[in-house]
Design a protein around this motif. Structure first.
Motif, PDB file in Angstrom:
ATOM      1  N   LEU A  71       7.274  -4.688  -2.594  1.00  0.00           N
ATOM      2  CA  LEU A  71       7.090  -3.521  -3.564  1.00  0.00           C
ATOM      3  C   LEU A  71       6.281  -3.665  -4.855  1.00  0.00           C
ATOM      4  CD1 LEU A  71       7.640  -0.437  -3.865  1.00  0.00           C
ATOM      5  CD2 LEU A  71       9.829  -1.153  -4.462  1.00  0.00           C
ATOM      6  N   GLU A 116       2.456  -1.073   7.406  1.00  0.00           N
ATOM      7  CA  GLU A 116       3.356  -1.652   8.099  1.00  0.00           C
ATOM      8  C   GLU A 116       3.496  -2.831   8.671  1.00  0.00           C
ATOM      9  OE1 GLU A 116       6.319  -0.075   9.555  1.00  0.00           O
ATOM     10  OE2 GLU A 116       5.731   1.573   7.829  1.00  0.00           O
ATOM     11  N   ARG A 126       4.657  -4.735   5.938  1.00  0.00           N
ATOM     12  CA  ARG A 126       5.804  -4.243   5.388  1.00  0.00           C
ATOM     13  C   ARG A 126       5.815  -4.103   3.817  1.00  0.00           C
ATOM     14  NH1 ARG A 126      10.706  -7.007   8.583  1.00  0.00           N
ATOM     15  NH2 ARG A 126      11.938  -5.675   7.484  1.00  0.00           N
ATOM     16  N   THR A 127       4.600  -3.648   3.322  1.00  0.00           N
ATOM     17  CA  THR A 127       4.335  -3.609   2.063  1.00  0.00           C
ATOM     18  C   THR A 127       4.162  -1.984   1.712  1.00  0.00           C
ATOM     19  OG1 THR A 127       3.275  -5.766   2.117  1.00  0.00           O
ATOM     20  CG2 THR A 127       2.596  -4.394   0.272  1.00  0.00           C
ATOM     21  N   VAL A 128       4.855  -1.661   0.237  1.00  0.00           N
ATOM     22  CA  VAL A 128       4.366  -0.557  -0.327  1.00  0.00           C
ATOM     23  C   VAL A 128       3.718  -0.910  -1.651  1.00  0.00           C
ATOM     24  CG1 VAL A 128       5.280   1.456  -1.378  1.00  0.00           C
ATOM     25  CG2 VAL A 128       6.410   0.513   0.662  1.00  0.00           C
ATOM     26  N   LYS A 140      11.106  -2.199   4.172  1.00  0.00           N
ATOM     27  CA  LYS A 140       9.987  -2.810   3.360  1.00  0.00           C
ATOM     28  C   LYS A 140      10.289  -3.918   2.586  1.00  0.00           C
ATOM     29  CE  LYS A 140       6.943   0.032   4.642  1.00  0.00           C
ATOM     30  NZ  LYS A 140       6.373  -0.055   6.093  1.00  0.00           N
ATOM     31  N   CYS A 187       5.561   7.454   0.717  1.00  0.00           N
ATOM     32  CA  CYS A 187       4.742   7.029   1.927  1.00  0.00           C
ATOM     33  C   CYS A 187       4.916   8.107   2.843  1.00  0.00           C
ATOM     34  CB  CYS A 187       5.193   5.845   2.823  1.00  0.00           C
ATOM     35  SG  CYS A 187       5.241   4.050   1.651  1.00  0.00           S
ATOM     36  N   CYS A 191       1.006   2.236   1.783  1.00  0.00           N
ATOM     37  CA  CYS A 191       2.120   1.699   2.840  1.00  0.00           C
ATOM     38  C   CYS A 191       1.421   0.889   3.993  1.00  0.00           C
ATOM     39  CB  CYS A 191       3.139   2.632   3.219  1.00  0.00           C
ATOM     40  SG  CYS A 191       3.824   3.534   1.842  1.00  0.00           S
TER      41      CYS A 191
END
Length: 150
Positions: free
Chosen positions: A69, A43, A46-48, A66, A29, A41
């Protein structure tokens, strides 16, 4: 100074692509709009999301706050345990469709793990020890299409 660093980083990525991308560190990110991050990514959630990015190694720079994932559909054959354990707010990880042969220790906060379609053959007794998977009824571990013998 910041603009110079951003430009230098962009130049490094460009140089890596031209010379030998296999020797470059992939950044998960980035807040810098001039740098193409490997993962998406978000916010707000809160996810990648690093799904289907052709990753051979754990991406560097996953923000530690995060919760979700996604690393499915890559070429990962091992997980950086130390980097994973730094994700102390992680509740769900998707590692399906990789080439994993073993599992790392997971953060204590984890509730859902998808490791379908890997090459895992041995599950240690301690794999999920200490995680929320052991302590709560509302949890999920997906292990389909692996060759677990022990």
């Amino acid at each position: 100074m910041l603009k110079m660093m951003s430009h230098d980083l962009l130049t490094l990525f460009s140089f890596c692509l031209l010379v030998d991308s296999s020797k470059c560190v992939e950044v998960a990110c980035s807040n810098d709009t001039n740098v193409n991050a490997v993962c998406e990514c978000t916010e707000r959630t809160r996810t990648v999301n690093c799904t289907n990015r052709g990753l051979n190694e754990w991406p560097v720079g996953i923000p530690v706050n995060k919760k979700f994932l996604y690393l499915s559909d890559n070429n990962l054959n091992k997980i950086d345990t130390n980097a994973l354990l730094e994700l102390q707010e992680l509740i769900s990880i998707n590692l399906a469709n990789n080439s994993l042969t073993s599992l790392p220790e997971f953060p204590k906060t984890i509730y859902s793990i998808n490791i379908d379609h890997n090459r895992i053959s041995i599950l240690k007794n301690t794999t999920f020890q200490g995680s929320n998977l052991v302590n709560h009824l509302l949890c999920t571990v997906y292990l389909l299409i692996n060759v677990i013998v022990q």
